[in-house]
Design an enzyme around this catalytic site. Structure first.
Site, PDB file in Angstrom:
ATOM      1  N   GLY A   1       0.808  -1.212   0.000  1.00  0.00           N
ATOM      2  CA  GLY A   1       0.000   0.000   0.000  1.00  0.00           C
ATOM      3  C   GLY A   1       0.839   1.258   0.000  1.00  0.00           C
ATOM      4  O   GLY A   1       2.038   1.215  -0.320  1.00  0.00           O
ATOM      5  N   ALA A   2       0.194   2.400   0.343  1.00  0.00           N
ATOM      6  CA  ALA A   2       0.835   3.717   0.213  1.00  0.00           C
ATOM      7  C   ALA A   2       1.399   3.834  -1.200  1.00  0.00           C
ATOM      8  O   ALA A   2       2.574   4.158  -1.410  1.00  0.00           O
ATOM      9  CB  ALA A   2       1.920   3.915   1.279  1.00  0.00           C
ATOM     10  N   LEU A   3       0.544   3.532  -2.168  1.00  0.00           N
ATOM     11  CA  LEU A   3       0.997   3.430  -3.554  1.00  0.00           C
ATOM     12  C   LEU A   3       1.486   4.776  -4.093  1.00  0.00           C
ATOM     13  O   LEU A   3       0.956   5.825  -3.752  1.00  0.00           O
ATOM     14  CB  LEU A   3      -0.138   2.909  -4.444  1.00  0.00           C
ATOM     15  CG  LEU A   3      -0.740   1.543  -4.077  1.00  0.00           C
ATOM     16  CD1 LEU A   3      -1.713   1.080  -5.165  1.00  0.00           C
ATOM     17  CD2 LEU A   3       0.338   0.488  -3.851  1.00  0.00           C
TER      18      LEU A   3
ATOM     19  N   ARG B   1       8.336   4.607   2.032  1.00  0.00           N
ATOM     20  CA  ARG B   1       8.986   5.130   3.246  1.00  0.00           C
ATOM     21  C   ARG B   1       9.517   6.547   3.054  1.00  0.00           C
ATOM     22  O   ARG B   1       9.859   7.209   4.038  1.00  0.00           O
ATOM     23  CB  ARG B   1      10.112   4.187   3.682  1.00  0.00           C
ATOM     24  CG  ARG B   1       9.570   2.873   4.245  1.00  0.00           C
ATOM     25  CD  ARG B   1      10.651   2.015   4.855  1.00  0.00           C
ATOM     26  NE  ARG B   1      10.093   0.941   5.644  1.00  0.00           N
ATOM     27  CZ  ARG B   1       9.996  -0.338   5.243  1.00  0.00           C
ATOM     28  NH1 ARG B   1      10.429  -0.685   4.044  1.00  0.00           N
ATOM     29  NH2 ARG B   1       9.475  -1.250   6.042  1.00  0.00           N
TER      30      ARG B   1
ATOM     31  N   GLY C   1       9.219  -4.756  -8.466  1.00  0.00           N
ATOM     32  CA  GLY C   1      10.156  -3.680  -8.795  1.00  0.00           C
ATOM     33  C   GLY C   1      11.590  -4.119  -8.567  1.00  0.00           C
ATOM     34  O   GLY C   1      11.882  -4.881  -7.645  1.00  0.00           O
ATOM     35  N   GLU C   2      12.481  -3.592  -9.407  1.00  0.00           N
ATOM     36  CA  GLU C   2      13.902  -3.928  -9.250  1.00  0.00           C
ATOM     37  C   GLU C   2      14.555  -3.149  -8.112  1.00  0.00           C
ATOM     38  O   GLU C   2      15.684  -3.430  -7.757  1.00  0.00           O
ATOM     39  CB  GLU C   2      14.638  -3.623 -10.552  1.00  0.00           C
ATOM     40  CG  GLU C   2      14.394  -4.662 -11.612  1.00  0.00           C
ATOM     41  CD  GLU C   2      15.319  -4.510 -12.805  1.00  0.00           C
ATOM     42  OE1 GLU C   2      15.956  -3.441 -12.934  1.00  0.00           O
ATOM     43  OE2 GLU C   2      15.388  -5.460 -13.599  1.00  0.00           O
TER      44      GLU C   2
ATOM     45  N   HIS D   1       4.718   2.164  -8.055  1.00  0.00           N
ATOM     46  CA  HIS D   1       3.690   1.112  -8.070  1.00  0.00           C
ATOM     47  C   HIS D   1       2.859   1.249  -9.343  1.00  0.00           C
ATOM     48  O   HIS D   1       2.470   0.249  -9.950  1.00  0.00           O
ATOM     49  CB  HIS D   1       2.751   1.235  -6.857  1.00  0.00           C
ATOM     50  CG  HIS D   1       3.409   0.906  -5.546  1.00  0.00           C
ATOM     51  ND1 HIS D   1       3.586   1.837  -4.559  1.00  0.00           N
ATOM     52  CD2 HIS D   1       3.920  -0.251  -5.074  1.00  0.00           C
ATOM     53  CE1 HIS D   1       4.180   1.273  -3.519  1.00  0.00           C
ATOM     54  NE2 HIS D   1       4.398  -0.006  -3.808  1.00  0.00           N
TER      55      HIS D   1
ATOM     56  N   GLN E   1      15.107  -8.824  -2.770  1.00  0.00           N
ATOM     57  CA  GLN E   1      13.770  -9.432  -2.646  1.00  0.00           C
ATOM     58  C   GLN E   1      13.407 -10.159  -3.942  1.00  0.00           C
ATOM     59  O   GLN E   1      12.877 -11.273  -3.930  1.00  0.00           O
ATOM     60  CB  GLN E   1      12.758  -8.325  -2.338  1.00  0.00           C
ATOM     61  CG  GLN E   1      11.303  -8.718  -2.549  1.00  0.00           C
ATOM     62  CD  GLN E   1      10.347  -7.645  -2.041  1.00  0.00           C
ATOM     63  OE1 GLN E   1      10.213  -7.455  -0.843  1.00  0.00           O
ATOM     64  NE2 GLN E   1       9.667  -6.942  -2.931  1.00  0.00           N
TER      65      GLN E   1
HETATM   66  O1  PAF Z   1       7.938  -5.005  -1.752  1.00  0.00           O
HETATM   67  C1  PAF Z   1       6.929  -5.017  -1.013  1.00  0.00           C
HETATM   68  O2  PAF Z   1       6.148  -4.076  -0.994  1.00  0.00           O
HETATM   69  C2  PAF Z   1       6.678  -6.207  -0.095  1.00  0.00           C
HETATM   70  O3  PAF Z   1       7.868  -6.735   0.368  1.00  0.00           O
HETATM   71  C3  PAF Z   1       5.816  -7.295  -0.745  1.00  0.00           C
HETATM   72  C4  PAF Z   1       6.497  -7.912  -1.955  1.00  0.00           C
HETATM   73  C5  PAF Z   1       4.485  -6.713  -1.155  1.00  0.00           C
HETATM   74  C6  PAF Z   1       5.558  -8.409   0.255  1.00  0.00           C
HETATM   75  O4  PAF Z   1       4.890  -7.956   1.371  1.00  0.00           O
END
Ligand code: PAF
Length: 522
Positions: free
Chosen positions: A32-34, A191, A151-152, A38, A157
């Protein structure tokens, strides 16, 4: 009237939505907090032409003690509007009890491979990637999505989730999107909303320091420790508290002592109470893809298509061997070693020139011979000419020269082993003898030519394989670090898609764009 984006809350709603679709959705998982980045992910998902499911779930189990789970920004109404504008089909904002009905501890948790979490954010955030892999596996399982857009910016992750998809054999394709940055270079991140105006200015030192190191890398500074020290120094000068600065191999995420062709320089800092991460691809040249394999496995068609998809140059090594053969025939020379061959090679003035469609014209002595070298006479003699050590040495040197600045996709039988042993991606493209016989028969039939019996073609192909593998010069063999791809039962498009995905695992889109390539189409 604008119809609001369907908002799914409970599992039953998600299930009903899924049943209403004719095909599996594309998943864009978020917390969220797009923001605009995003939006890029959602737009990339929508470009596939399939239904796009955006999830908003602040996943407690990926936050450590003392991290910002409680204060993580939550703005569902705005998220819904942004997701709709970017092309989403539905937004799923599950409750924790929907994702983890037995409580997070009651569910299988996925532990990422240790090497992938030993460096970068792993040590400072123990359990974080386990939480990420666990939630994304739940989101995929419950949504039935077969494409996952990420996203890269969170490169580590991305590699953890790739390992998850690979190791669990999930029928899921991963689609990475390049990092979106603000005018000050700072990557978009939910953030960033924690930063005051003054902190934002201070935080911009992070991308600046990485960019300065990339410039130093281009100027010849290639020792890992030197590059890391430079970034650390710049960050500290800006008053940022450094958690780590590391130069790693982008695929394996292991530290690099020396920048060879491509490295990922990543850093995490604290700006006030906000933790920020960023990385930059460092390159000494543009990426190279080397495709080797036995005759009849489809290398030429695949290599051309991969080059086109990635926006790189197709270095047609086959055409180079043809050109030399044509030249020797024109001069009435037998294909054999000796001073005459050397003189002919020195005088042939073989050149390739970009043609504008990622292909190249072949020139000999300034004259274009791209078409002229396609005769049956050349075809009949090229493999004998290509086996001559003198020709091999001459063309290997020429091919290396064309590959010096990278940005090429090349194919042959010693491209990954002899010509470009440091290619970012090496493929050994093969197919069973039976499959190659079938393809050869279909090809001859299509061209209206006589079709030999399968037994005869089998013997010919087996004989050619034995000769290619047993040659004293440039034998056909798989490089130790090549990925073997068996194309039996696969269409050309499926093989190309697989190679493009393997490339994306090793080379961030950002690096490809900087190298003049193009982001592969979804
Ligand atoms: O990248 C993120 O926003 C989070 O780590 C994800 C992939 C949605 C998993 O909670």
């Amino acid at each position: 009237m604008v119809v609001p984006l369907p908002l799914l809350r409970r599992l039953a709603e998600l299930q009903a939505w899924r049943r209403s679709l004719g095909e599996p959705p594309v998943l864009v998982p978020t917390m969220g907090a797009l923001h605009g980045a995003h939006g890029d992910l959602i737009a990339a998902a929508a470009a596939t032409g399939r239904p796009v499911l955006v999830t908003v779930f602040v996943n407690r189990i990926q936050f450590g003690p003392g991290e910002d789970f409680d204060r993580y920004p939550r703005s569902l109404d705005a998220d819904r509007a942004l997701a709709a504008a970017a092309g989403a089909t539905a937004l799923w904002a599950p409750a924790e009890a929907d994702l983890y009905p037995l409580g997070p501890d009651g569910h299988l948790q996925l532990e990422p491979p240790l090497p992938l979490v030993r460096h970068l954010c792993g040590p400072g955030r123990p359990g974080h990637f386990r939480g990420v892999a666990t939630v994304v596996s739940r989101l995929l399982a419950l949504s039935g999505a077969t494409t996952l857009v990420l996203g890269e910016k969170d490169w580590q992750q991305l590699q953890v989730l790739r390992a998850m998809v690979r190791d669990l054999g999930l029928p899921v394709r991963l689609l990475p999107c390049p990092t979106r940055r603000g005018p000050d270079g700072l990557p978009f991140s939910s953030r960033n909303s924690y930063l005051s105006e003054a902190e934002r200015q201070q935080a911009a030192a992070l991308p600046r320091a990485l960019a300065a190191a990339a410039a130093a890398g281009r100027a010849g500074r290639q020792d890992g420790a030197g590059l890391e020290d430079q970034v650390r120094h710049d960050l500290e000068q800006a008053g940022l508290q450094v958690e780590y600065v590391q130069l790693v191999d982008p695929l394996l995420l292991q530290p690099l002592d020396q920048l060879r062709s491509l490295g990922l320089l990543a850093a995490a800092v604290r700006c006030g109470t906000t933790r920020l991460i960023d990385h930059r691809s460092l390159m000494t040249r543009a990426p190279i893809v080397a495709i080797d394999g036995p005759a009849g496995a489809g290398k030429s068609t695949v290599t051309r298509a991969v080059a086109r998809q990635l926006g790189l140059i197709h270095l047609d090594t086959g055409a180079m061997y043809r050109a030399v053969t044509w030249w020797l025939q024109r001069r009435g020379l037998a294909p054999q070693e000796g001073p005459e061959l050397q003189a002919a090679l020195e005088g042939c003035g073989l050149r390739l020139e970009p043609r504008g469609d990622r292909e190249q014209e072949v020139l000999i002595g300034g004259v274009t011979v791209t078409e002229a070298i396609r005769t049956a006479e050349v075809t009949a003699a090229v493999s004998t000419v290509a086996a001559l050590p003198g020709v091999r040495t001459y063309l290997t040197a020429l091919q290396r020269r064309y590959g010096e600045t990278g940005g090429v996709v090349a194919e042959g039988r010693d491209i990954g082993t002899a010509v470009f042993p440091d290619a970012e991606l090496k493929i050994f493209l093969t197919a069973s003898v039976a499959e190659r016989v079938r393809r050869r028969q279909a090809d001859l039939q299509e061209r209206g030519l006589p079709v030999p019996a399968a037994e005869q073609l089998t013997l010919e192909i087996e004989d050619r394989d034995t000769r290619d593998a047993g040659r004293a010069v440039a034998p056909l063999r798989r490089a130790d670090d090549a990925v073997e791809l068996v194309s039996d039962g696969l269409t050309i498009d499926a093989v190309v898609e697989r190679i493009v995905d393997l490339f994306r695992e090793r080379v961030p889109v950002e690096a490809l764009l900087r190298a003049g390539g193009e982001p592969p189409a979804p």
